[in-house]
Design a protein around this motif. Structure first.
Motif, PDB file in Angstrom:
ATOM      1  N   ILE A 171       0.828  -1.219   0.000  1.00 33.29           N
ATOM      2  CA  ILE A 171       0.000   0.000   0.000  1.00 33.29           C
ATOM      3  C   ILE A 171       0.860   1.266   0.000  1.00 33.29           C
ATOM      4  N   ALA A 203      -0.840   5.188   3.780  1.00 33.43           N
ATOM      5  CA  ALA A 203      -0.824   5.594   2.361  1.00 33.43           C
ATOM      6  C   ALA A 203      -1.562   6.913   2.145  1.00 33.43           C
ATOM      7  N   ALA A 247      -4.260   1.975   5.750  1.00 32.98           N
ATOM      8  CA  ALA A 247      -4.818   3.031   4.895  1.00 32.98           C
ATOM      9  C   ALA A 247      -4.185   4.370   5.268  1.00 32.98           C
ATOM     10  N   LEU A 253      -5.981  -1.698   0.491  1.00 30.92           N
ATOM     11  CA  LEU A 253      -5.073  -1.575  -0.666  1.00 30.92           C
ATOM     12  C   LEU A 253      -5.866  -1.299  -1.945  1.00 30.92           C
TER      13      LEU A 253
END
Ligand code: EPU
Length: 416
Positions: free
Chosen positions: A245, A382, A379, A313
């Motif tokens: 990710i 990223a 999450a 992802l």
């Protein structure tokens, strides 16, 4: 309430070592109840669920001593055969004591777990199997009171679905039953094979580990043993997705890549470079992942406990992915939190349609369960800006020092 705070945008790189598997060690702690004396477990992860399970054993009269990644458990001649509601509520997996307590003590009083964050999660297959072996159950004031007349009797039990918990409960009951117990349509998870390894060291006679038919020849008694817990494939897989990710490059050592075949092949389909060897795997992520479809299934299918990380992802993929969740009716509860970060995901019954977006944007989110909590942290790694994940206790249940280990790979992450 404490929080995990992530500043997104750093590519992770480096090496992390997989620790012992939560879903093996919890059952292996319970398996010690089957033999009086001093047991020794090594490669035990330092996670909250291990602490909770040791409390269950202490309640039965066991003495538990913890060292660095090891446990010594001294089991009394006559354990107290009960697991009260406060312990079962704190960790639903406590109900796995039902089979071994019946086998060892001839009775068991175990609070009936309600549903949890993942859905209703009934236990009727555990009970039906034990009834076929001669146990009777009554529900008294929220407690399942199980009794047997004499010894449990081996028989053939066909599970309607390869349930991990039901297979383990029946296995733990069958090893001390009279005669042969055959579990048909048994779960084939590596953690069950590892549990069978421990039971065999304790003197149990079991054939068919890792297959869907397990044959157990009951013995009169078992002895304590030393056992090393297998590596956690879910922890290893979570770090693999962390590499994917962030477009980073992470090697996980001390793991069995074969236990993650389906998950690694889906990571490769999403554009990752995946390499593996004896006891290690390496994942380097693409600039932007490709869309991938998958369905969760019992082992060796795609693991439901890797679904939220993979959805995190794919929320950034170029294209639309379709996911089918076949294990839990409420596993998508975290999707609303990902949507707050800008993910575009629609849920229809057990399907999720994920239309990839170019970027996520950090914000405060709530960790609803172990794997979804980990997925929200990924999450955040990223996302643009700061993500604050509240209620990280869920993550502590299954991941040792998640924050420290991600930071060692270069993440900008801390706990407040
Ligand atoms: N089921 C029934 N009736 C039963 C037993 C199960 O309907 O009597 C259903 C469940 O409701 C679920 C499905 O069968 O829909 C599969 O449940 P299973 O019994 O296989 O799961 P479990 O033993 O309760 C373990 C892991 C879970 C993991 C599942 C599936 C432990 C402590 N828990 O649960 O791990 O998701 O197997 O692989 O081993 C986690 O680690 O985050 C976690 C939730």
């Amino acid at each position: 309430m404490s929080k995990i705070i992530v500043e997104g945008g750093r590519k992770l790189s480096g090496t992390v070592n997989a620790l012992g598997a939560k879903n093996a060690v919890l059952k292996e702690i319970v398996a010690t109840l089957l033999a009086p004396g001093r047991h020794h477990l090594t490669n035990v992860p330092s996670i909250l669920d291990v602490e909770l399970m040791t409390r269950v054993l202490e309640h039965t009269g066991c003495k538990v001593e913890a060292g660095h990644h090891e446990l010594w458990i001294v089991v009394p001649d006559k354990p107290l055969p009960e697991a009260p509601i406060e312990l079962v509520r704190a960790m639903r997996a406590s109900i796995i004591v039902l089979g071994p307590l019946l086998a060892r003590c001839g009775e068991a009083r175990v609070a009936l777990p309600g549903g949890d964050d993942l859905g209703a999660r009934p236990i009727e297959w555990h009970m039906h199997g034990l009834e076929q072996m001669g146990a009777s159950f009554e529900l008294i004031h929220g407690e399942l009171v199980g009794t047997i007349d004499g010894r449990l009797k081996g028989t053939e039990i066909e599970l309607p679905f390869p349930s991990v918990g039901a297979t383990e409960n029946l296995l733990l009951a069958g090893v001390l039953a009279e005669g042969e117990t055959v579990i048909v349509n048994a779960a084939r998870e590596p953690e069950i094979e590892d549990l069978i390894g421990q039971l065999t060291s304790m003197g149990a006679q079991i054939e068919g580990a890792g297959t869907s038919i397990i044959n157990i020849s009951g013995v009169e008694s078992l002895r304590p043993a030393d056992h090393k817990v297998i590596p956690d494939r879910l922890e290893a897989g979570t770090y693999a997705v962390a590499a994917a990710i962030t477009g980073g490059d992470v090697t996980v050592t001390g793991c069995h890549p074969d236990h993650l075949r389906m998950e690694l092949s889906k990571l490769a389909d999403s554009g990752c470079d995946v390499d593996r060897g004896d006891g290690w795997l390496r994942v380097s992520g693409p600039d932007r992942p490709s869309a991938v479809d998958f369905a969760t299934l019992p082992y060796p299918g795609f693991h439901t406990d890797m679904q939220p990380q993979m959805v995190a992802l794919l929320s950034l993929a170029a294209g639309t992915s379709v996911i089918t969740e076949n294990l839990y009716d409420a596993r998508y509860r975290y999707v609303g939190e990902l949507a707050r970060m800008g993910a575009d995901i629609s849920i229809e019954a057990q399907h999720a349609v994920i239309r990839g977006v170019p970027a996520l944007s950090g914000c405060p989110v709530l960790a609803p369960d172990i794997r979804a909590g980990a997925a929200l942290v990924l999450a955040g790694l990223a996302a643009e800006g700061r993500t604050e994940v509240s209620d990280p206790t869920h993550i502590d249940r299954g991941y040792e020092d998640f924050v420290g280990r991600l930071a060692s790979l270069g993440a900008d992450i801390h706990r407040s």
